[in-house]
Design a protein around this motif. Structure first.
Motif, PDB file in Angstrom:
ATOM      1  N   ASP A 166      65.100  65.659 111.195  1.00 55.90           N
ATOM      2  CA  ASP A 166      64.881  64.985 112.331  1.00 55.90           C
ATOM      3  C   ASP A 166      63.422  64.477 112.354  1.00 55.90           C
ATOM      4  O   ASP A 166      62.506  65.291 112.200  1.00 55.90           O
ATOM      5  N   ILE A 167      63.299  63.303 112.876  1.00 54.04           N
ATOM      6  CA  ILE A 167      61.840  62.995 112.821  1.00 54.04           C
ATOM      7  C   ILE A 167      60.718  63.686 113.814  1.00 54.04           C
ATOM      8  O   ILE A 167      59.802  63.871 113.361  1.00 54.04           O
ATOM      9  N   GLU A 168      61.386  64.122 114.804  1.00 55.11           N
ATOM     10  CA  GLU A 168      60.415  64.877 115.641  1.00 55.11           C
ATOM     11  C   GLU A 168      60.221  66.414 114.931  1.00 55.11           C
ATOM     12  O   GLU A 168      59.091  66.841 115.176  1.00 55.11           O
ATOM     13  N   GLU A 169      61.138  66.895 114.295  1.00 56.90           N
ATOM     14  CA  GLU A 169      60.943  68.131 113.491  1.00 56.90           C
ATOM     15  C   GLU A 169      59.823  67.921 112.378  1.00 56.90           C
ATOM     16  O   GLU A 169      59.283  68.603 112.399  1.00 56.90           O
ATOM     17  N   TRP A 170      59.893  66.633 111.639  1.00 56.63           N
ATOM     18  CA  TRP A 170      58.922  66.375 110.721  1.00 56.63           C
ATOM     19  C   TRP A 170      57.352  66.135 111.399  1.00 56.63           C
ATOM     20  O   TRP A 170      56.600  66.599 110.836  1.00 56.63           O
ATOM     21  N   LYS A 171      57.351  65.444 112.557  1.00 50.43           N
ATOM     22  CA  LYS A 171      56.288  65.463 113.297  1.00 50.43           C
ATOM     23  C   LYS A 171      55.610  66.686 113.418  1.00 50.43           C
ATOM     24  O   LYS A 171      54.304  67.076 113.334  1.00 50.43           O
ATOM     25  N   MET A 172      56.354  67.737 114.113  1.00 50.23           N
ATOM     26  CA  MET A 172      55.944  68.919 114.386  1.00 50.23           C
ATOM     27  C   MET A 172      55.428  69.980 113.133  1.00 50.23           C
ATOM     28  O   MET A 172      54.302  70.357 113.345  1.00 50.23           O
ATOM     29  N   ARG A 173      56.209  69.596 111.919  1.00 51.56           N
ATOM     30  CA  ARG A 173      55.675  70.361 110.680  1.00 51.56           C
ATOM     31  C   ARG A 173      54.419  69.622 110.234  1.00 51.56           C
ATOM     32  O   ARG A 173      53.382  70.224 110.040  1.00 51.56           O
ATOM     33  N   HIS A 174      54.489  68.438 110.194  1.00 49.69           N
ATOM     34  CA  HIS A 174      53.153  67.751 109.721  1.00 49.69           C
ATOM     35  C   HIS A 174      51.974  68.126 110.598  1.00 49.69           C
ATOM     36  O   HIS A 174      50.936  68.346 110.185  1.00 49.69           O
ATOM     37  N   GLN A 175      52.023  67.887 111.985  1.00 53.99           N
ATOM     38  CA  GLN A 175      50.797  68.106 112.901  1.00 53.99           C
ATOM     39  C   GLN A 175      50.707  69.718 112.582  1.00 53.99           C
ATOM     40  O   GLN A 175      49.293  69.831 112.617  1.00 53.99           O
ATOM     41  N   ALA A 176      51.252  70.661 112.473  1.00 56.36           N
ATOM     42  CA  ALA A 176      51.151  71.996 112.451  1.00 56.36           C
ATOM     43  C   ALA A 176      50.650  72.318 111.142  1.00 56.36           C
ATOM     44  O   ALA A 176      49.390  73.100 111.355  1.00 56.36           O
ATOM     45  N   TYR A 177      50.717  71.749 110.035  1.00 58.65           N
ATOM     46  CA  TYR A 177      49.855  71.725 108.605  1.00 58.65           C
ATOM     47  C   TYR A 177      48.597  71.083 109.052  1.00 58.65           C
ATOM     48  O   TYR A 177      47.511  71.911 108.545  1.00 58.65           O
ATOM     49  N   ARG A 178      48.468  70.306 109.739  1.00 56.20           N
ATOM     50  CA  ARG A 178      47.079  69.243 109.568  1.00 56.20           C
ATOM     51  C   ARG A 178      46.254  70.203 110.677  1.00 56.20           C
ATOM     52  O   ARG A 178      44.886  70.503 110.340  1.00 56.20           O
ATOM     53  N   LYS A 179      46.760  70.646 111.735  1.00 56.20           N
ATOM     54  CA  LYS A 179      45.968  71.694 112.610  1.00 56.20           C
ATOM     55  C   LYS A 179      45.418  72.999 111.891  1.00 56.20           C
ATOM     56  O   LYS A 179      44.438  73.542 112.178  1.00 56.20           O
ATOM     57  N   ALA A 180      46.213  73.427 110.864  1.00 51.66           N
ATOM     58  CA  ALA A 180      46.018  74.666 110.053  1.00 51.66           C
ATOM     59  C   ALA A 180      44.902  74.342 109.110  1.00 51.66           C
ATOM     60  O   ALA A 180      44.341  75.168 108.238  1.00 51.66           O
ATOM     61  N   GLY A 181      44.389  73.044 108.818  1.00 51.17           N
ATOM     62  CA  GLY A 181      43.684  72.511 107.769  1.00 51.17           C
ATOM     63  C   GLY A 181      44.310  72.727 106.416  1.00 51.17           C
ATOM     64  O   GLY A 181      43.637  72.757 105.412  1.00 51.17           O
ATOM     65  N   ILE A 182      45.524  72.361 106.558  1.00 52.97           N
ATOM     66  CA  ILE A 182      46.207  72.061 105.256  1.00 52.97           C
ATOM     67  C   ILE A 182      46.976  71.007 105.062  1.00 52.97           C
ATOM     68  O   ILE A 182      47.302  70.260 105.963  1.00 52.97           O
ATOM     69  N   THR A 183      46.590  70.305 103.867  1.00 47.56           N
ATOM     70  CA  THR A 183      47.312  69.004 103.570  1.00 47.56           C
ATOM     71  C   THR A 183      48.682  69.220 103.205  1.00 47.56           C
ATOM     72  O   THR A 183      49.231  69.701 102.163  1.00 47.56           O
ATOM     73  N   ASP A 184      49.522  68.204 103.938  1.00 45.61           N
ATOM     74  CA  ASP A 184      51.136  68.665 103.759  1.00 45.61           C
ATOM     75  C   ASP A 184      51.343  67.320 102.775  1.00 45.61           C
ATOM     76  O   ASP A 184      51.181  66.252 103.213  1.00 45.61           O
ATOM     77  N   CYS A 185      52.239  67.509 101.576  1.00 46.58           N
ATOM     78  CA  CYS A 185      52.646  66.493 100.716  1.00 46.58           C
ATOM     79  C   CYS A 185      54.200  66.821 100.608  1.00 46.58           C
ATOM     80  O   CYS A 185      54.449  67.647 100.286  1.00 46.58           O
ATOM     81  N   TRP A 186      54.779  65.486 101.130  1.00 46.23           N
ATOM     82  CA  TRP A 186      56.197  65.555 101.085  1.00 46.23           C
ATOM     83  C   TRP A 186      56.860  64.745  99.826  1.00 46.23           C
ATOM     84  O   TRP A 186      56.552  63.627  99.908  1.00 46.23           O
ATOM     85  N   ILE A 187      57.686  65.360  99.183  1.00 49.38           N
ATOM     86  CA  ILE A 187      58.298  64.919  98.029  1.00 49.38           C
ATOM     87  C   ILE A 187      59.812  64.876  98.402  1.00 49.38           C
ATOM     88  O   ILE A 187      60.182  65.873  98.891  1.00 49.38           O
ATOM     89  N   ILE A 188      60.425  63.640  98.189  1.00 50.74           N
ATOM     90  CA  ILE A 188      61.894  63.742  98.523  1.00 50.74           C
ATOM     91  C   ILE A 188      63.038  63.675  97.524  1.00 50.74           C
ATOM     92  O   ILE A 188      62.603  63.200  96.429  1.00 50.74           O
ATOM     93  N   GLY A 189      64.114  64.442  97.559  1.00 47.17           N
ATOM     94  CA  GLY A 189      65.069  64.455  96.529  1.00 47.17           C
ATOM     95  C   GLY A 189      65.627  63.055  96.363  1.00 47.17           C
ATOM     96  O   GLY A 189      66.009  62.528  97.133  1.00 47.17           O
ATOM     97  N   ASN A 190      65.976  62.865  95.376  1.00 46.98           N
ATOM     98  CA  ASN A 190      66.636  61.506  94.946  1.00 46.98           C
ATOM     99  C   ASN A 190      67.943  61.391  95.616  1.00 46.98           C
ATOM    100  O   ASN A 190      68.393  60.141  95.645  1.00 46.98           O
ATOM    101  N   ASN A 191      68.448  62.347  96.034  1.00 39.91           N
ATOM    102  CA  ASN A 191      69.949  62.232  96.899  1.00 39.91           C
ATOM    103  C   ASN A 191      69.630  61.391  98.134  1.00 39.91           C
ATOM    104  O   ASN A 191      70.514  60.973  98.650  1.00 39.91           O
ATOM    105  N   ARG A 192      68.347  61.275  98.570  1.00 44.53           N
ATOM    106  CA  ARG A 192      68.113  60.443  99.710  1.00 44.53           C
ATOM    107  C   ARG A 192      67.251  59.111  99.553  1.00 44.53           C
ATOM    108  O   ARG A 192      66.998  58.480 100.431  1.00 44.53           O
ATOM    109  N   ARG A 193      67.341  58.829  98.182  1.00 44.41           N
ATOM    110  CA  ARG A 193      66.462  57.572  97.985  1.00 44.41           C
ATOM    111  C   ARG A 193      67.021  56.277  98.734  1.00 44.41           C
ATOM    112  O   ARG A 193      66.304  55.421  98.895  1.00 44.41           O
ATOM    113  N   GLU A 194      68.340  56.098  98.772  1.00 41.31           N
ATOM    114  CA  GLU A 194      68.726  55.105  99.332  1.00 41.31           C
ATOM    115  C   GLU A 194      68.990  55.019 100.830  1.00 41.31           C
ATOM    116  O   GLU A 194      69.494  54.177 101.379  1.00 41.31           O
TER     117      GLU A 194
END
Length: 374
Positions: free
Chosen positions: A127-155
């Motif tokens: 869910d987009i809101e869940e991703w935003k929450m995780r992304h912001q939490a990482y950045r707030k903790a001073g951690i760079t979050d890098c997201w790599i997507i499974g090829n099953n979601r490529r299309e």
């Protein structure tokens, strides 16, 4: 989970420890969850055709989640190894529990300068809101979050994937179930860049299947470029940006193209720099540079000649006819060097359609068309 503590409280990684040893520790109840310290057991393996992993008895641990897919488990192992090859001095952990931001990172990397990255391999819808929450939490903790997507979601056109592309200006899709692992690197490009790429002949693109191709941007509008290759062709630089040699060359070429678009005159070195990734030195020396010199001497020749008709207010000049005939002889004579009419057409298609260079391309196309009629 892929990580547990062994009998000596040291980290044990499934798939990197002999299976017989894991079985012995599991039978002796000597494997422990790194989060709740409860006993876990070994699961999977070659006989069961599933990824080796550790599991609680159902409902034992508050940190445990639903069973993960084989793709997700294998992907974490692949990404950890990929990062170890690039950063051997860094500390790299699988399934690292982070009290702040209260998450378990799929792969966690800490550089010697204390810079921290959390690598998340996402194979399931998010869910987009869940991703935003995780992304912001990482950045707030001073951690760079890098997201790599499974090829099953490529299309898939999913809001969180579109948000990743907008935020990072790049996406990486990964298939960890093949050897070597395949990766699709995608990033947005401008309309002008898309038009330039579409001018590359289909035969040439088919001959280089791992080169960059126009691909749909994961979103409702825009253009995208995708490179298909192996994961090891890609690196994550110190700014956590995805680097691929083909992408670097294309972006350098696009920078040149933007400069050429606003140029007031043709610069020979600029043209050579733009064409060099696509054309060899012999082609530049035997065809492109002599043609450019001729064009500079009389850029209006092809227009005045007008396919032998001259201009309405200016009859055909005998001198122009002689020069066109001479140019035709020169172009047809290039066949002894292997430059047939068809090959020269492919070369001219590489010429930039930008600023003053567009007129030079038109001049070259006209001369070649005239030469082919004789």
């Amino acid at each position: 989970m892929l990580v547990a503590y062994g009998p000596d409280q040291r980290t044990v990684i499934a798939g990197e420890t002999p299976f017989t040893q894991l079985q012995q520790w599991s039978r002796n109840h000597q494997l422990y969850c790194p989060n709740c310290r409860g006993v876990v057991h070994i699961r999977g393996g070659a006989e069961k055709r599933t990824q080796v992993h550790f599991a609680h008895q159902k409902g034992e641990c508050a940190w445990s989640t639903e069973a993960e897919s084989i793709r997700h488990a294998q992907g974490k192992l692949v990404l950890a190894q990929w990062l170890r090859q690039q950063y051997p001095q860094a500390s790299i952990s699988l399934e690292k529990r982070l009290p702040e931001p209260n998450r378990i990172a799929d792969v966690f990397l800490q550089h010697t300068n204390r810079q921290q990255w959390a690598i998340e391999f996402q194979c399931a819808p998010l869910d987009i809101e869940e991703w935003k929450m995780r992304h912001q939490a990482y950045r707030k903790a001073g951690i760079t979050d890098c997201w790599i997507i499974g090829n099953n979601r490529r299309e898939k056109q999913e809001a969180f994937i579109e948000a990743l592309l907008v935020t990072n200006r790049e996406l990486l899709f990964l298939d960890p179930l093949v050897n070597p692992p395949w990766a699709w690197l995608r990033w947005p490009i401008t309309r002008q860049q898309a038009l330039e790429r579409q001018r590359v002949p289909a035969a040439e693109q088919a001959a280089h299947p791992q080169s960059a191709t126009i691909d749909g941007w994961v979103g409702r509008t825009g253009y995208g470029m995708t490179i298909l290759g192996t994961l090891n062709e890609i690196q994550l630089d110190r700014q956590a940006r995805l680097i691929h040699p083909t992408r670097v060359a294309l972006e350098q070429r696009n920078t040149l193209l933007q400069e050429m678009e606003t140029a007031t005159a043709i610069d020979e070195q600029q043209l050579v720099d733009y064409l060099r990734p696509a054309l060899n030195d012999a082609t530049l020396r035997l065809f492109v540079i002599p043609l450019l010199h001729a064009y500079r001497l009389d850029p209006e020749l092809a227009r005045r000649y007008n396919y032998g008709r001259g201009l309405p207010d200016q009859p055909l000049r005998p001198g122009d006819q002689q020069r066109i005939d001479k140019a035709g002889l020169w172009l047809r004579g290039l066949v002894i060097h292997g430059y047939t009419q068809e090959k020269l057409q492919l070369v001219i298609r590489e010429f930039p359609f930008a600023g003053p260079y567009a007129a030079f391309r038109g001049y070259a196309e006209t001369l070649l068309a005239l030469a082919s009629q004789r």
